[in-house]
Scaffold this motif. Structure first.
Motif, PDB file in Angstrom:
ATOM      1  N   CYS A 131       1.243   5.973   0.563  1.00 35.46           N
ATOM      2  CA  CYS A 131       1.634   5.050  -0.506  1.00 35.46           C
ATOM      3  C   CYS A 131       3.019   5.447  -0.996  1.00 35.46           C
ATOM      4  O   CYS A 131       3.291   6.634  -1.203  1.00 35.46           O
ATOM      5  CB  CYS A 131       0.623   5.120  -1.651  1.00 35.46           C
ATOM      6  SG  CYS A 131       0.993   4.042  -3.058  1.00 35.46           S
ATOM      7  N   VAL A 154       2.831  -4.894  -6.335  1.00 35.58           N
ATOM      8  CA  VAL A 154       2.617  -4.412  -4.967  1.00 35.58           C
ATOM      9  C   VAL A 154       3.061  -5.517  -4.024  1.00 35.58           C
ATOM     10  O   VAL A 154       2.569  -6.647  -4.093  1.00 35.58           O
ATOM     11  CB  VAL A 154       1.147  -4.054  -4.707  1.00 35.58           C
ATOM     12  CG1 VAL A 154       0.976  -3.554  -3.278  1.00 35.58           C
ATOM     13  CG2 VAL A 154       0.661  -3.001  -5.700  1.00 35.58           C
ATOM     14  N   GLY A 199       3.127  -3.393   0.977  1.00 33.66           N
ATOM     15  CA  GLY A 199       2.503  -2.245   0.337  1.00 33.66           C
ATOM     16  C   GLY A 199       3.430  -1.396  -0.516  1.00 33.66           C
ATOM     17  O   GLY A 199       3.006  -0.352  -1.033  1.00 33.66           O
ATOM     18  N   LYS A 249      -3.537   0.698  -9.761  1.00 40.20           N
ATOM     19  CA  LYS A 249      -3.084  -0.378  -8.879  1.00 40.20           C
ATOM     20  C   LYS A 249      -3.068   0.088  -7.421  1.00 40.20           C
ATOM     21  O   LYS A 249      -3.446  -0.661  -6.507  1.00 40.20           O
ATOM     22  CB  LYS A 249      -1.683  -0.816  -9.297  1.00 40.20           C
ATOM     23  CG  LYS A 249      -1.223  -2.124  -8.691  1.00 40.20           C
ATOM     24  CD  LYS A 249      -1.754  -3.302  -9.491  1.00 40.20           C
ATOM     25  CE  LYS A 249      -1.067  -4.587  -9.119  1.00 40.20           C
ATOM     26  NZ  LYS A 249      -1.539  -5.723  -9.930  1.00 40.20           N
ATOM     27  N   CYS A 250      -2.644   1.335  -7.198  1.00 39.98           N
ATOM     28  CA  CYS A 250      -2.612   1.872  -5.837  1.00 39.98           C
ATOM     29  C   CYS A 250      -4.019   1.938  -5.235  1.00 39.98           C
ATOM     30  O   CYS A 250      -4.230   1.609  -4.060  1.00 39.98           O
ATOM     31  CB  CYS A 250      -1.989   3.266  -5.832  1.00 39.98           C
ATOM     32  SG  CYS A 250      -0.233   3.297  -6.254  1.00 39.98           S
ATOM     33  N   SER A 264      -5.420  -1.537  -4.534  1.00 34.49           N
ATOM     34  CA  SER A 264      -4.783  -2.150  -3.358  1.00 34.49           C
ATOM     35  C   SER A 264      -5.102  -1.405  -2.075  1.00 34.49           C
ATOM     36  O   SER A 264      -4.494  -1.679  -1.031  1.00 34.49           O
ATOM     37  CB  SER A 264      -3.258  -2.195  -3.565  1.00 34.49           C
ATOM     38  OG  SER A 264      -2.923  -2.925  -4.726  1.00 34.49           O
TER      39      SER A 264
END
Length: 533
Positions: A227, A366, A370, A392-393, A396
């Motif tokens: 990420c 996002v 990604g 949020k990471c 997602s």
């Protein structure tokens, strides 16, 4: 009593050697300001593997150029943004608890000259207290004319009817940024400054890391990560463009601050004018033995790394200060002037150049590939922003869940002593309000500072040779600017004095790092922090 652990060394060659090891990180963060550093600490404390790359120095941009306030946002209350104020008031309390050597409570006084001002603003500030609840720092008080003059001895007495006193927080922004970086490193994160991210890496159309370049050596580094978070503040759109975005996310606004001698505002209270001649807020705030005057809110369409104040902004601050202070500061009284760019988030459709209408709240996006981008917000809410980014990471599917945030009750490096009382209760802080810079800002690490060579050799009344060595060994400092602008705040407090001692700092720094400390570059920079008379 447990033995105090020694500070974690930040020798750059060792940090780069770690970066050269082929590792797939959970999280790669681009940007070493308040947002990126807070995110690094949150993620590392949950057990994620984290690397953070900063193109210049930590907090070099906006994060070292704030008004130095830890606050809920009185003007946001006036705008009706209750949720933002409530969150910020909670985070204010958390910050003061976790970094009592860097942040402290501060009384503010609003002087009243019209009959309606005291009841009008007083009622609003009572609501401010109510929103803070048990996180309050002290009760709002209605002051008589005499009490207002006692709290603000240099306030203009003509026409003064009284005032309102309320409580908020104050901090050393650059010092807090370094505490976040060092705390994240203690949790296992790798943080490196002077490492510019030039482009994103992709695998099958998805962001899978970054390509970095060491600005000191020119060496390239390929960093793989599950990420990638773009936390570059006002500069987020540059990386977003690389990722294919065509819509600008940020409308920059600049805030100008001036520093004058303490004699212009003696006492321990700050002056707050909620509505100046053009509707902006004016502060006069005691800070590290001096007084900060500001701020402005001016749209800007360029992103200079060292923005300069417009003459209209300088005139505005001096003219408005003259309306409220019995001894109006002149240009010749300004010891330092600095400008910070604010990353205000654009609404879906641009509403023109009125930056007061743009969002002060943070935004997390996002992209299809990604790339996670976070911007907006303010220093006070850095920890809540980090929580939102990680949420949020995970949502997602860019990161595996690792539980909730652990930073709310995580003291930062150097924390020790000092307590913050509840609403209406006593407020105990480790140093007096507005005290000059000194060893107190090292908190529990003062014991290690005292053991370094030059602990009793003072370059200025607030900067010892040992402090320069501490900055080089444990605080990532590589240049004279790093030391005199951010590890010490001398450039922001007295630019002339900073320039005078720069050569002496350079000698010590070079002996510690073996690198060119760039004293000539610092002297050019210091000249920009002075007003022409």
């Amino acid at each position: 009593m447990p033995t105090l652990a020694s500070p974690l060394p930040t020798r750059r060659a060792d940090l780069v050697a770690r970066l050269n090891k082929r590792t797939v990180y959970d999280l790669a963060i681009v940007g070493g300001g308040a947002t990126g550093l807070g995110l690094a600490l949150d993620a590392a404390s949950r057990g994620y593997s984290v690397v953070l790359l900063e193109s210049d120095d930590f907090a070099k941009g906006t994060s070292s150029r704030s008004t130095k306030l830890v606050h809920g946002g009185v003007r946001y209350l006036a705008q009706g943004n209750i949720a933002l104020v409530r969150e910020a008031l909670h985070e204010r309390s958390t910050l003061l608890h976790n970094a009592p050597h860097i942040a402290q409570a501060l009384p503010f006084v609003m002087p009243s000259y019209a009959w309606w001002e005291k009841p009008f603003y007083g009622v609003g500030l009572k609501l401010y207290d109510a929103l803070a609840g048990s996180s309050g720092l002290g009760r709002t008080e209605f002051l008589s004319r005499r009490e207002t003059l006692v709290s603000l001895p240099s306030v203009q007495p003509e026409g003064l009817r009284g005032g309102v006193m309320y409580w908020d927080g104050q901090f050393n922004d650059a010092k807090l940024a370094l505490a976040l970086a060092r705390s994240a490193a203690l949790q296992g994160a790798l943080l490196i400054n002077r490492m510019r991210v030039e482009r994103l890496r992709y695998t099958d159309g998805q962001v899978s890391g970054v390509h970095g370049v060491d600005t000191l050596t020119g060496q390239s580094h390929e960093i793989e990560a599950r990420c990638v978070v773009n936390a570059t503040g006002v500069w987020v759109d540059a990386l977003r463009e690389q990722d294919g975005s065509t819509q600008a996310m940020v409308a920059p606004s600049q805030g100008v601050h001036m520093v004058v001698d303490k004699r212009f505002l003696p006492g321990q209270a700050a002056l707050m004018v909620p509505k100046t001649a053009d509707g902006r807020v004016l502060f006069a705030v005691p800070w590290l033995g001096q007084v900060i005057l500001g701020t402005t809110d001016t749209p800007r369409d360029d992103l200079a790394p060292e923005p300069l104040a417009f003459e209209s902004e300088i005139d505005f601050i001096l003219q408005e200060s003259a309306r409220y202070l019995t001894r109006p500061p002149q240009r010749s009284d300004v010891k330092s002037i600095w400008v910070g760019l604010r990353p205000l988030v654009k609404p879906p459709q641009d509403e023109g150049d009125n930056t007061k209408a743009l969002s002060r709240e943070h935004t997390v996006l996002v992209s299809r590939s990604g790339l996670v981008t976070v911007t907006g917000g303010k220093w006070t809410t850095y920890r809540a922003m980090a929580e939102d980014v990680l949420q949020k990471c995970v949502a997602s599917a860019l990161l595996a869940p690792r539980g909730g945030a652990r930073t709310e009750h995580l003291p930062l490096v150097g924390a020790g002593g000092g307590e913050v009382g509840g609403a209406g209760g006593p407020v105990s802080v480790p140093v007096s309000i507005g005290a000059p810079e000194g060893v107190h800002s090292y908190g529990s690490e003062q014991v290690w500072l005292a053991q370094l060579p030059g602990a009793d050799t003072w370059l200025t009344p607030s900067l010892s040779e040992a402090m320069v060595r501490f900055a080089a060994r444990y605080e990532y400092a590589l240049s004279v600017e790093d030391v005199l602008a951010r590890r010490s705040r001398l450039l922001f407090l007295d630019a002339r004095l900073a320039a005078q001692i720069a050569p002496a700092v350079a000698v010590i720094l070079q002996s510690e790092t073996g690198l060119d400390p760039d004293v000539s570059g610092f002297l050019k920079l210091a000249a920009q922090y002075l007003l022409e008379v």
